[in-house]
Scaffold this motif. Structure first.
Motif, PDB file in Angstrom:
ATOM      1  N   PRO A  19       0.859  -1.118   0.078  1.00 46.89           N
ATOM      2  CA  PRO A  19       0.056  -0.093  -0.184  1.00 46.89           C
ATOM      3  C   PRO A  19       0.833   1.324  -0.064  1.00 46.89           C
ATOM      4  O   PRO A  19       1.827   1.241   0.568  1.00 46.89           O
ATOM      5  CB  PRO A  19      -0.831  -0.282   1.302  1.00 46.89           C
ATOM      6  CG  PRO A  19      -0.854  -1.719   1.438  1.00 46.89           C
ATOM      7  CD  PRO A  19       0.544  -2.202   1.111  1.00 46.89           C
ATOM      8  N   ALA A  20       0.456   2.377  -0.825  1.00 47.34           N
ATOM      9  CA  ALA A  20       1.367   3.545  -1.063  1.00 47.34           C
ATOM     10  C   ALA A  20       1.783   4.046   0.395  1.00 47.34           C
ATOM     11  O   ALA A  20       2.515   4.704   0.543  1.00 47.34           O
ATOM     12  CB  ALA A  20       0.416   4.586  -1.789  1.00 47.34           C
ATOM     13  N   LYS A  21       0.657   3.970   1.463  1.00 48.76           N
ATOM     14  CA  LYS A  21       0.877   4.591   2.707  1.00 48.76           C
ATOM     15  C   LYS A  21       1.942   3.876   3.445  1.00 48.76           C
ATOM     16  O   LYS A  21       2.854   4.458   4.226  1.00 48.76           O
ATOM     17  CB  LYS A  21      -0.378   4.441   3.475  1.00 48.76           C
ATOM     18  CG  LYS A  21      -0.487   5.190   4.765  1.00 48.76           C
ATOM     19  CD  LYS A  21      -1.759   5.205   5.528  1.00 48.76           C
ATOM     20  CE  LYS A  21      -1.639   5.818   6.699  1.00 48.76           C
ATOM     21  NZ  LYS A  21      -3.128   6.137   7.381  1.00 48.76           N
ATOM     22  N   PHE A  22       2.387   2.807   3.082  1.00 50.38           N
ATOM     23  CA  PHE A  22       3.592   1.983   3.913  1.00 50.38           C
ATOM     24  C   PHE A  22       4.754   2.035   3.193  1.00 50.38           C
ATOM     25  O   PHE A  22       5.974   1.848   3.789  1.00 50.38           O
ATOM     26  CB  PHE A  22       3.237   0.562   3.837  1.00 50.38           C
ATOM     27  CG  PHE A  22       2.008   0.242   4.679  1.00 50.38           C
ATOM     28  CD1 PHE A  22       1.733   1.071   5.848  1.00 50.38           C
ATOM     29  CD2 PHE A  22       1.540  -0.795   4.540  1.00 50.38           C
ATOM     30  CE1 PHE A  22       0.360   1.005   6.360  1.00 50.38           C
ATOM     31  CE2 PHE A  22       0.119  -1.042   5.275  1.00 50.38           C
ATOM     32  CZ  PHE A  22      -0.292  -0.307   6.292  1.00 50.38           C
ATOM     33  N   ARG A  23       4.999   2.712   1.838  1.00 48.11           N
ATOM     34  CA  ARG A  23       6.074   2.395   0.976  1.00 48.11           C
ATOM     35  C   ARG A  23       7.192   3.326   1.646  1.00 48.11           C
ATOM     36  O   ARG A  23       8.474   2.797   1.364  1.00 48.11           O
ATOM     37  CB  ARG A  23       5.817   2.638  -0.414  1.00 48.11           C
ATOM     38  CG  ARG A  23       4.720   1.788  -1.151  1.00 48.11           C
ATOM     39  CD  ARG A  23       4.523   2.062  -2.431  1.00 48.11           C
ATOM     40  NE  ARG A  23       3.361   1.381  -2.996  1.00 48.11           N
ATOM     41  CZ  ARG A  23       2.729   1.614  -4.063  1.00 48.11           C
ATOM     42  NH1 ARG A  23       3.219   2.716  -4.966  1.00 48.11           N
ATOM     43  NH2 ARG A  23       1.811   0.765  -4.382  1.00 48.11           N
ATOM     44  N   GLU A  24       6.970   4.611   1.778  1.00 43.21           N
ATOM     45  CA  GLU A  24       8.206   5.036   2.324  1.00 43.21           C
ATOM     46  C   GLU A  24       8.749   4.690   3.667  1.00 43.21           C
ATOM     47  O   GLU A  24      10.148   4.485   3.682  1.00 43.21           O
ATOM     48  CB  GLU A  24       7.701   6.799   2.672  1.00 43.21           C
ATOM     49  CG  GLU A  24       8.766   7.576   3.057  1.00 43.21           C
ATOM     50  CD  GLU A  24       8.466   9.243   3.225  1.00 43.21           C
ATOM     51  OE1 GLU A  24       9.186   9.844   4.066  1.00 43.21           O
ATOM     52  OE2 GLU A  24       7.308   9.467   2.628  1.00 43.21           O
ATOM     53  N   GLU A  25       8.084   4.049   4.365  1.00 39.53           N
ATOM     54  CA  GLU A  25       8.749   3.625   5.659  1.00 39.53           C
ATOM     55  C   GLU A  25       9.452   2.091   5.389  1.00 39.53           C
ATOM     56  O   GLU A  25      10.433   1.786   6.108  1.00 39.53           O
ATOM     57  CB  GLU A  25       7.507   3.216   6.613  1.00 39.53           C
ATOM     58  CG  GLU A  25       7.978   2.605   8.184  1.00 39.53           C
ATOM     59  CD  GLU A  25       8.166   3.701   9.144  1.00 39.53           C
ATOM     60  OE1 GLU A  25       8.905   3.242   9.928  1.00 39.53           O
ATOM     61  OE2 GLU A  25       7.628   4.911   8.820  1.00 39.53           O
ATOM     62  N   LEU A  26       9.004   1.661   4.150  1.00 42.29           N
ATOM     63  CA  LEU A  26       9.827   0.308   4.020  1.00 42.29           C
ATOM     64  C   LEU A  26      10.466   0.368   2.798  1.00 42.29           C
ATOM     65  O   LEU A  26      11.448  -0.922   2.467  1.00 42.29           O
ATOM     66  CB  LEU A  26       8.536  -0.845   3.516  1.00 42.29           C
ATOM     67  CG  LEU A  26       7.466  -1.071   4.814  1.00 42.29           C
ATOM     68  CD1 LEU A  26       6.395  -2.051   4.373  1.00 42.29           C
ATOM     69  CD2 LEU A  26       8.347  -1.672   6.062  1.00 42.29           C
ATOM     70  N   ALA A  27      10.658   1.414   2.092  1.00 43.90           N
ATOM     71  CA  ALA A  27      11.482   1.724   0.904  1.00 43.90           C
ATOM     72  C   ALA A  27      12.926   1.307   1.197  1.00 43.90           C
ATOM     73  O   ALA A  27      13.452   0.771   0.099  1.00 43.90           O
ATOM     74  CB  ALA A  27      11.375   3.065   0.590  1.00 43.90           C
ATOM     75  N   SER A  28      13.717   1.498   2.377  1.00 46.85           N
ATOM     76  CA  SER A  28      14.938   1.295   2.472  1.00 46.85           C
ATOM     77  C   SER A  28      15.182  -0.235   2.738  1.00 46.85           C
ATOM     78  O   SER A  28      16.429  -0.624   3.026  1.00 46.85           O
ATOM     79  CB  SER A  28      15.649   2.244   3.427  1.00 46.85           C
ATOM     80  OG  SER A  28      14.788   2.219   4.455  1.00 46.85           O
ATOM     81  N   GLY A  29      14.076  -0.933   2.982  1.00 45.52           N
ATOM     82  CA  GLY A  29      14.415  -2.385   3.186  1.00 45.52           C
ATOM     83  C   GLY A  29      13.327  -2.908   4.225  1.00 45.52           C
ATOM     84  O   GLY A  29      13.083  -2.050   5.196  1.00 45.52           O
ATOM     85  N   LEU A  30      13.124  -4.348   4.037  1.00 40.46           N
ATOM     86  CA  LEU A  30      12.087  -4.832   5.207  1.00 40.46           C
ATOM     87  C   LEU A  30      12.582  -6.388   5.323  1.00 40.46           C
ATOM     88  O   LEU A  30      13.327  -6.728   4.539  1.00 40.46           O
ATOM     89  CB  LEU A  30      10.712  -4.726   4.423  1.00 40.46           C
ATOM     90  CG  LEU A  30      10.410  -5.412   3.154  1.00 40.46           C
ATOM     91  CD1 LEU A  30      10.108  -6.775   3.414  1.00 40.46           C
ATOM     92  CD2 LEU A  30       9.399  -4.497   2.380  1.00 40.46           C
ATOM     93  N   VAL A  31      12.081  -6.971   6.518  1.00 38.24           N
ATOM     94  CA  VAL A  31      12.186  -8.401   6.875  1.00 38.24           C
ATOM     95  C   VAL A  31      10.775  -8.713   7.055  1.00 38.24           C
ATOM     96  O   VAL A  31       9.972  -8.261   7.608  1.00 38.24           O
ATOM     97  CB  VAL A  31      12.973  -8.491   7.893  1.00 38.24           C
ATOM     98  CG1 VAL A  31      13.087  -9.846   8.507  1.00 38.24           C
ATOM     99  CG2 VAL A  31      14.593  -7.795   7.789  1.00 38.24           C
ATOM    100  N   MET A  32      10.538  -9.892   6.067  1.00 36.96           N
ATOM    101  CA  MET A  32       9.215 -10.510   6.197  1.00 36.96           C
ATOM    102  C   MET A  32       9.410 -11.911   6.815  1.00 36.96           C
ATOM    103  O   MET A  32      10.230 -12.414   6.648  1.00 36.96           O
ATOM    104  CB  MET A  32       8.674 -10.655   4.902  1.00 36.96           C
ATOM    105  CG  MET A  32       7.396 -11.282   4.734  1.00 36.96           C
ATOM    106  SD  MET A  32       6.945 -11.518   2.789  1.00 36.96           S
ATOM    107  CE  MET A  32       7.134  -9.859   1.999  1.00 36.96           C
ATOM    108  N   THR A  33       8.500 -12.372   7.759  1.00 36.27           N
ATOM    109  CA  THR A  33       8.758 -13.532   8.591  1.00 36.27           C
ATOM    110  C   THR A  33       7.507 -14.159   9.095  1.00 36.27           C
ATOM    111  O   THR A  33       6.474 -13.414   8.948  1.00 36.27           O
ATOM    112  CB  THR A  33       9.735 -13.308   9.616  1.00 36.27           C
ATOM    113  OG1 THR A  33      10.122 -14.843  10.016  1.00 36.27           O
ATOM    114  CG2 THR A  33       9.184 -12.502  10.751  1.00 36.27           C
ATOM    115  N   ARG A  34       7.633 -15.385   9.639  1.00 35.05           N
ATOM    116  CA  ARG A  34       6.339 -15.494  10.212  1.00 35.05           C
ATOM    117  C   ARG A  34       5.943 -14.741  11.181  1.00 35.05           C
ATOM    118  O   ARG A  34       6.674 -14.250  12.173  1.00 35.05           O
ATOM    119  CB  ARG A  34       6.678 -17.226  10.918  1.00 35.05           C
ATOM    120  CG  ARG A  34       7.040 -18.047   9.807  1.00 35.05           C
ATOM    121  CD  ARG A  34       7.129 -19.492  10.390  1.00 35.05           C
ATOM    122  NE  ARG A  34       7.740 -20.435   9.280  1.00 35.05           N
ATOM    123  CZ  ARG A  34       8.907 -20.665   9.076  1.00 35.05           C
ATOM    124  NH1 ARG A  34       9.909 -20.247   9.801  1.00 35.05           N
ATOM    125  NH2 ARG A  34       9.156 -21.672   7.988  1.00 35.05           N
ATOM    126  N   GLY A  35       4.509 -14.647  11.461  1.00 32.59           N
ATOM    127  CA  GLY A  35       3.946 -13.960  12.675  1.00 32.59           C
ATOM    128  C   GLY A  35       3.022 -14.753  13.297  1.00 32.59           C
ATOM    129  O   GLY A  35       2.963 -15.850  13.195  1.00 32.59           O
TER     130      GLY A  35
END
Length: 142
Positions: A19-35
């Protein structure tokens, strides 16, 4: 702050357009994992590094800490979103969270959760009563 609920679709290659609302916060990298509750957690890379530091402080003698660390980190996938804000959800995570094409992407303050849309709907329906009952205990004065 990562807040709100969005309903994007997973494409045939297993990619999600953030979602566009999250892109700036995650643009420099993210980690996705089990929740928890069979969703996926998505952390901004800096927040995940902080979490990893906290995990390293847990005692190796604690089976509960070892189990938590293994489940969380064994499925972790780091990525930088492409120019369209797309990220690939690895097959192991798609399977673990039982993700179909229809998704719910939920901002929870410091992280994003990715749910199968039906699973999110079911969870939210069940959690609504607990939300009403827990408010005074979780947030005094709420």
């Amino acid at each position: 702050m990562l807040i709100g609920t969005f309903t994007p679709k997973l494409d045939e290659k297993g990619r999600l357009i953030l979602p566009a609302k999250f892109r700036e916060e995650l643009a420099s990298g993210l980690v996705m994992t089990r929740g928890h509750e069979k969703c996926l957690f998505v952390f901004p890379i800096a927040d995940f590094m902080t979490l990893q530091s906290q995990l390293r402080a847990a005692p190796l003698t604690s089976k509960q800490a070892r189990d938590f660390n293994r489940v969380l980190l064994s499925g972790a996938h780091d990525e930088i979103p492409d120019k369209q804000g797309r990220v690939t959800i690895p097959p192991i995570l798609r399977t673990w969270a039982s993700l179909g094409r229809e998704l719910a992407v939920v901002g929870t303050g410091n992280k994003v959760e990715i749910w199968d849309a039906k699973a999110w709907e079911d969870y939210l329906e069940g959690a609504s009563a607990a939300f009403d009952d827990a408010a005074p205990e979780v947030v005094p004065g709420f």
